[in-house]
Motif scaffolding. Structure first.
Motif, mmCIF file in Angstrom:
data_model
loop_
_atom_site.group_PDB
_atom_site.id
_atom_site.type_symbol
_atom_site.label_atom_id
_atom_site.label_comp_id
_atom_site.label_asym_id
_atom_site.label_seq_id
_atom_site.Cartn_x
_atom_site.Cartn_y
_atom_site.Cartn_z
ATOM 1 N N ARG A 22 0.823 -1.218 0.000
ATOM 2 C CA ARG A 22 0.000 0.000 0.000
ATOM 3 C C ARG A 22 0.852 1.261 0.000
ATOM 4 O O ARG A 22 0.523 2.248 -0.657
ATOM 5 N N LEU A 23 1.944 1.243 0.732
ATOM 6 C CA LEU A 23 2.844 2.396 0.763
ATOM 7 C C LEU A 23 3.475 2.623 -0.607
ATOM 8 O O LEU A 23 3.538 3.755 -1.087
ATOM 9 N N TRP A 24 3.945 1.544 -1.251
ATOM 10 C CA TRP A 24 4.546 1.693 -2.575
ATOM 11 C C TRP A 24 3.531 2.215 -3.573
ATOM 12 O O TRP A 24 3.861 3.045 -4.435
ATOM 13 N N CYS A 25 2.296 1.739 -3.490
ATOM 14 C CA CYS A 25 1.246 2.212 -4.390
ATOM 15 C C CYS A 25 0.953 3.690 -4.136
ATOM 16 O O CYS A 25 0.760 4.465 -5.067
ATOM 17 N N LEU A 26 0.919 4.091 -2.889
ATOM 18 C CA LEU A 26 0.657 5.486 -2.544
ATOM 19 C C LEU A 26 1.776 6.401 -3.021
ATOM 20 O O LEU A 26 1.530 7.474 -3.571
ATOM 21 N N LEU A 27 3.029 5.980 -2.833
ATOM 22 C CA LEU A 27 4.166 6.838 -3.182
ATOM 23 C C LEU A 27 4.435 6.908 -4.686
ATOM 24 O O LEU A 27 4.754 7.975 -5.206
ATOM 25 N N PHE A 28 4.314 5.777 -5.371
ATOM 26 C CA PHE A 28 4.723 5.733 -6.763
ATOM 27 C C PHE A 28 3.583 5.623 -7.761
ATOM 28 O O PHE A 28 3.820 5.730 -8.962
#
Length: 76
Positions: A22-28
């Motif tokens: 979820r963090l990777w999706c949010l950031l990138f």
């Protein structure tokens, strides 16, 4: 929780979701989906400004699992 899947065609095993998906999706945003090979979702993420910022990261697990299931991957 890491989610692994096996491709039914040749038995290849792959980690399809890591602990921080979820963090990777949010950031990138769109680049995350491009890395996963999900081109339509990348375009949609780009056009909607990453799913109105928080929508795609919240539903990322369902989006990615459904994509890999349709491609023939079976979750372990």
């Amino acid at each position: 929780m890491t989610i692994k899947a096996t491709w039914t065609f040749n038995g290849q095993t792959k980690t399809i979701l890591g602990n921080w998906h979820r963090l990777w999706c949010l950031l990138f945003g769109p680049f995350y989906y491009l890395f996963k090979g999900m081109f339509l979702w990348a375009i949609l993420s780009l056009l909607t400004a990453n799913g109105l910022w928080i929508g795609f990261p919240l539903f990322n697990r369902a989006i990615v699992l459904r994509h890999y299931h349709r491609k023939g991957w079976v979750q372990e």
